[in-house]
Design a protein around this motif. Structure first.
Motif, PDB file in Angstrom:
ATOM      1  N   SER A  42      41.549  36.588  46.377  1.00 31.27           N
ATOM      2  CA  SER A  42      40.807  36.372  45.090  1.00 31.27           C
ATOM      3  C   SER A  42      39.525  36.471  45.048  1.00 31.27           C
ATOM      4  O   SER A  42      38.585  37.287  44.414  1.00 31.27           O
ATOM      5  N   LEU A  46      36.947  39.443  43.826  1.00 27.63           N
ATOM      6  CA  LEU A  46      35.769  39.053  43.040  1.00 27.63           C
ATOM      7  C   LEU A  46      34.763  39.781  43.559  1.00 27.63           C
ATOM      8  O   LEU A  46      33.466  40.018  42.748  1.00 27.63           O
ATOM      9  N   LEU A  51      32.959  40.680  39.105  1.00 22.08           N
ATOM     10  CA  LEU A  51      33.412  39.389  38.446  1.00 22.08           C
ATOM     11  C   LEU A  51      34.177  39.829  37.044  1.00 22.08           C
ATOM     12  O   LEU A  51      35.119  39.223  36.710  1.00 22.08           O
ATOM     13  N   ARG A  52      33.726  40.955  36.483  1.00 22.32           N
ATOM     14  CA  ARG A  52      34.638  41.405  35.196  1.00 22.32           C
ATOM     15  C   ARG A  52      35.971  41.422  35.621  1.00 22.32           C
ATOM     16  O   ARG A  52      36.843  41.328  35.105  1.00 22.32           O
ATOM     17  N   VAL A  55      38.014  38.732  36.865  1.00 23.85           N
ATOM     18  CA  VAL A  55      38.812  37.764  35.914  1.00 23.85           C
ATOM     19  C   VAL A  55      39.599  38.390  35.015  1.00 23.85           C
ATOM     20  O   VAL A  55      40.539  37.647  34.612  1.00 23.85           O
ATOM     21  N   GLY A  58      42.956  37.985  37.060  1.00 19.78           N
ATOM     22  CA  GLY A  58      43.306  36.590  36.665  1.00 19.78           C
ATOM     23  C   GLY A  58      43.858  36.339  35.455  1.00 19.78           C
ATOM     24  O   GLY A  58      45.162  35.538  35.404  1.00 19.78           O
ATOM     25  N   VAL A  59      43.329  36.646  34.628  1.00 15.52           N
ATOM     26  CA  VAL A  59      43.860  36.456  33.128  1.00 15.52           C
ATOM     27  C   VAL A  59      45.119  37.102  32.676  1.00 15.52           C
ATOM     28  O   VAL A  59      45.963  36.575  32.022  1.00 15.52           O
ATOM     29  N   GLN A  90      45.325  32.261  38.955  1.00 13.06           N
ATOM     30  CA  GLN A  90      44.513  30.932  38.719  1.00 13.06           C
ATOM     31  C   GLN A  90      43.181  30.791  39.762  1.00 13.06           C
ATOM     32  O   GLN A  90      42.266  30.905  39.596  1.00 13.06           O
ATOM     33  N   PHE A  92      41.631  33.473  40.877  1.00 10.29           N
ATOM     34  CA  PHE A  92      40.781  34.568  40.246  1.00 10.29           C
ATOM     35  C   PHE A  92      39.888  33.940  39.150  1.00 10.29           C
ATOM     36  O   PHE A  92      38.556  34.233  38.952  1.00 10.29           O
ATOM     37  N   ILE A  93      40.250  33.105  38.311  1.00 14.73           N
ATOM     38  CA  ILE A  93      39.618  32.370  37.334  1.00 14.73           C
ATOM     39  C   ILE A  93      38.657  31.362  37.887  1.00 14.73           C
ATOM     40  O   ILE A  93      37.610  31.265  37.358  1.00 14.73           O
ATOM     41  N   ALA A  96      35.748  32.217  40.038  1.00 17.84           N
ATOM     42  CA  ALA A  96      34.734  33.121  39.369  1.00 17.84           C
ATOM     43  C   ALA A  96      33.583  32.220  38.925  1.00 17.84           C
ATOM     44  O   ALA A  96      32.459  32.865  38.585  1.00 17.84           O
ATOM     45  N   LEU A 100      29.899  33.471  38.937  1.00 10.42           N
ATOM     46  CA  LEU A 100      29.333  33.792  37.368  1.00 10.42           C
ATOM     47  C   LEU A 100      27.997  32.965  37.598  1.00 10.42           C
ATOM     48  O   LEU A 100      26.865  33.597  36.953  1.00 10.42           O
TER      49      LEU A 100
END
Length: 146
Positions: A42, A46, A51-52, A55, A58-59, A90, A92-93, A96, A100
């Motif tokens: 992950s 990233l 980042l976009r 995420v 991940g979502v 998880q 990935f989020i 981040a 970020l």
């Protein structure tokens, strides 16, 4: 929320699906194990994808995992499959947050940005733990109510 959502109602779930409390409770360990497995990929994603997209991956994995967990009435195996997919999403989020902060905030603001982002994680866990108990009663754990 996806991680801990069944733990507060573990006796009811165990009774309803004919599994032991231990089996039901260890489902949350899937998140810990999968974090170790998915953490480095992950972080790589990233960094390489940005980042976009990281995420979004991940979502998406978390959302698909939750939808699969909704098939609990077909078989409890679907809960495990959904838990694994959510657990893969998880890192990935979670990973981040510092990326970020590094991209969007100045050097003096990064610490507070990461602090706020990581402080939200236990809040989500608390909500995920408490929320199911609003819908499931202790009396639902009785054999005759299943």
């Amino acid at each position: 929320m996806a991680w801990i959502s069944l733990q507060s109602v573990a006796p009811v779930v165990a009774n309803a699906y004919g599994i032991s409390n231990t089996e039901e409770t260890t489902i949350s360990l899937v998140y810990m194990a999968m974090f170790i497995v998915a953490n480095f990929p992950s972080n790589y994603a990233l960094d390489v994808w940005g980042l976009r997209l990281g995420v979004i991956v991940g979502v998406t994995l978390t959302a698909i995992g939750l939808c699969i967990k909704a098939l609990i009435n077909k078989s409890f195996v679907w809960v495990i499959v959904g838990q694994v997919l959510s657990a893969i999403g998880q890192p990935f989020i979670i990973n981040a947050a510092p990326k970020l902060a590094a991209q969007w905030y100045g050097q003096d603001e990064r610490v507070i940005a990461v602090t706020i982002a990581t402080a939200c994680e236990p809040l989500g866990v608390a909500v995920g733990f408490v929320f199911p108990s609003f819908f499931v009663l202790n009396s639902d754990a009785n054999e005759e109510n299943v």
